[in-house]
Design a protein around this motif. Sequence first.
Motif, short mmCIF file in Angstrom:
data_model
loop_
_atom_site.label_atom_id
_atom_site.label_comp_id
_atom_site.label_asym_id
_atom_site.label_seq_id
_atom_site.Cartn_x
_atom_site.Cartn_y
_atom_site.Cartn_z
N ILE A 1 -5.01 5.62 10.87
CA ILE A 1 -3.62 5.17 10.77
C ILE A 1 -3.54 3.65 10.77
O ILE A 1 -2.74 3.05 10.03
CB ILE A 1 -2.78 5.74 11.94
CG1 ILE A 1 -2.83 7.27 11.95
CG2 ILE A 1 -1.34 5.24 11.86
CD1 ILE A 1 -2.22 7.94 10.76
N HIS A 2 -4.34 3.00 11.57
CA HIS A 2 -4.30 1.55 11.71
C HIS A 2 -4.54 0.86 10.37
O HIS A 2 -3.77 -0.01 9.96
CB HIS A 2 -5.35 1.12 12.74
CG HIS A 2 -5.24 -0.31 13.16
ND1 HIS A 2 -6.23 -0.95 13.87
CD2 HIS A 2 -4.30 -1.26 12.95
CE1 HIS A 2 -5.90 -2.20 14.10
NE2 HIS A 2 -4.73 -2.42 13.55
N TRP A 3 -5.63 1.24 9.67
CA TRP A 3 -5.90 0.55 8.42
C TRP A 3 -4.99 0.99 7.30
O TRP A 3 -4.67 0.21 6.39
CB TRP A 3 -7.37 0.61 8.03
CG TRP A 3 -8.04 1.94 7.86
CD1 TRP A 3 -8.88 2.53 8.75
CD2 TRP A 3 -7.98 2.82 6.73
NE1 TRP A 3 -9.34 3.74 8.25
CE2 TRP A 3 -8.82 3.93 7.01
CE3 TRP A 3 -7.32 2.78 5.51
CZ2 TRP A 3 -9.00 5.00 6.12
CZ3 TRP A 3 -7.50 3.84 4.61
CH2 TRP A 3 -8.33 4.93 4.92
N GLU A 4 -4.53 2.24 7.31
CA GLU A 4 -3.58 2.67 6.27
C GLU A 4 -2.26 1.91 6.39
O GLU A 4 -1.69 1.46 5.39
CB GLU A 4 -3.35 4.18 6.35
CG GLU A 4 -4.54 5.00 5.87
CD GLU A 4 -4.33 6.50 6.06
OE1 GLU A 4 -4.75 7.26 5.19
OE2 GLU A 4 -3.77 6.90 7.10
N TYR A 5 -1.76 1.77 7.62
CA TYR A 5 -0.51 1.04 7.81
C TYR A 5 -0.68 -0.43 7.42
O TYR A 5 0.18 -1.02 6.76
CB TYR A 5 -0.05 1.15 9.27
CG TYR A 5 1.33 0.58 9.52
CD1 TYR A 5 2.46 1.38 9.41
CD2 TYR A 5 1.50 -0.77 9.83
CE1 TYR A 5 3.73 0.86 9.62
CE2 TYR A 5 2.76 -1.30 10.03
CZ TYR A 5 3.87 -0.48 9.93
OH TYR A 5 5.13 -1.01 10.13
N CYS A 6 -1.81 -1.02 7.80
CA CYS A 6 -2.06 -2.42 7.45
C CYS A 6 -2.12 -2.59 5.93
O CYS A 6 -1.59 -3.57 5.39
CB CYS A 6 -3.37 -2.88 8.09
SG CYS A 6 -3.69 -4.66 7.91
#
Length: 493
Positions: free
Chosen positions: A253-258
């Motif tokens: 989730i962290h890198w997808e949102y970024c």
Amino acid sequence: MNNLKDIISRREAISTAAKIGIGVAIAAVAAGAGLYAWSALQPTQKKIRVVAIAHSAPGMKAVAEEDFKIKYPNIEVELLLFDWETGRDRQLHDFATRAGEYDVYMWDCIYTGAFGPHCYPIDDLRSQYPDAEIFKEYGDFLETIDRRYMHWDGKRIGYVITANVMAMFYRRDLWEDPAIKDMYSKWIDRNLSDLQSMAPDLGLDPKKIPTSLVVPKTLEDVFAIGRFFTKRYNPNSPVEAGNTIMAMRTHTIHWEYCWLFAQWRRSPEGISKLGQPVEPWGDLFTQDGRIAFDPDITDMGIKVTRLFKELCNYVPNATQTEWSECMELLGRGRAAMWAGSWASTFIDFIEKAKENYPETAGKIWVSPAPGVPIDGTWQIGVSRYSKNPREAWLFTQFLVLPDSAVKQWNVASSFPGRKSVIETLAPRYPGIFKEVFLDSLLKAGFRNYVPENPMLEDSIAKWITEYVAGNVDEVTATTELTKEWKSILKLSY
């Protein structure tokens, strides 16, 4: 990643070479003193325990079994194969207990700040074990990843072994089909006004909605073309899923949102409002250290949260979708694209597709990730609590030697972090190795990699998945996420 053992076993490039042993047959009875003298001359056998994560693991395994053990027969390498969540938690536990359970740590780039204090500085290893230094070409590493993820607190702490970066894999046969191109033209004629009205609430530009079937270069392209290829929005689509994305509550989730936030964050408007991204804070923070998606600063965070959920509508069950499900959706022919994939899947979808995914072999191709790609390198370093730091340092250096780096690419698509190795491999992949992977890596956005990242990563995974699951609205999710990050980081602005 899930089912790591299956991933490793299906790659026939991984060697299953037999273990090498040194056997000594003594036909006659030896005198006690003579046998002792003989034994004293033999090298002491040492064992190191090495954490091996995700897609990098098969390449590390091949180097350890096929090359390192021949060069250093007195060092036994035990590779411990983990998915990231499990490997992360076990290593964090080792930090807390200082038990020295592992001799070589491995970490996702965003954990550099958390791992750095627990890794031997390379200068210390060089000072204590000068005879064990086998690598000195530090200027050969790509500068950005060297500066960000191989150093902490002014000290070099390890080595990048997989310079991963986002890339898009897509069904080229669908994009090249004249009938599907015509179908898109007719579909967009009927749906363009609706898509344009939706775009602003998703942080997208309505003027950039594509009116022809193009290989996506922007998030507007992913939005429109992803909808077109999703059966729930287009019953005539040749596939079920328009684009794969992961919304299971994990680190993804962290890198997808970024990734979704970075297109606006790095636009002229985003730079004007938030300033330049700075290390070690990255694209999710302002230049002066505030949280960039804070609703009190900009409404773009809320819009990107909405966009995240919109893209989740393009897969059958987003909250149950993780890495392996995305691989299967695209590889088995059920999805049109994976816009936010990574270079490490090249071996699966293209180079060894006949073995791994015969359904789509020869049909999938690669291009830069739409919008702003995000880097995702993997590092190794020697544990400060290692029982055999000299031997551990030898192995970490061995993995970045040229032949080792080439083998790790051949076995696991572990994109090299060394410029000379990139030059060696590039001629084999014209139009891809430099033009897609290297170019994306050099212009990639990046995430925060501060010591608090384990908690920050868990927090963003919690609130975004709560919203995708329908338990909270987008304003609540983004606001509460901001509050939680401020609390974790002790920010008082």
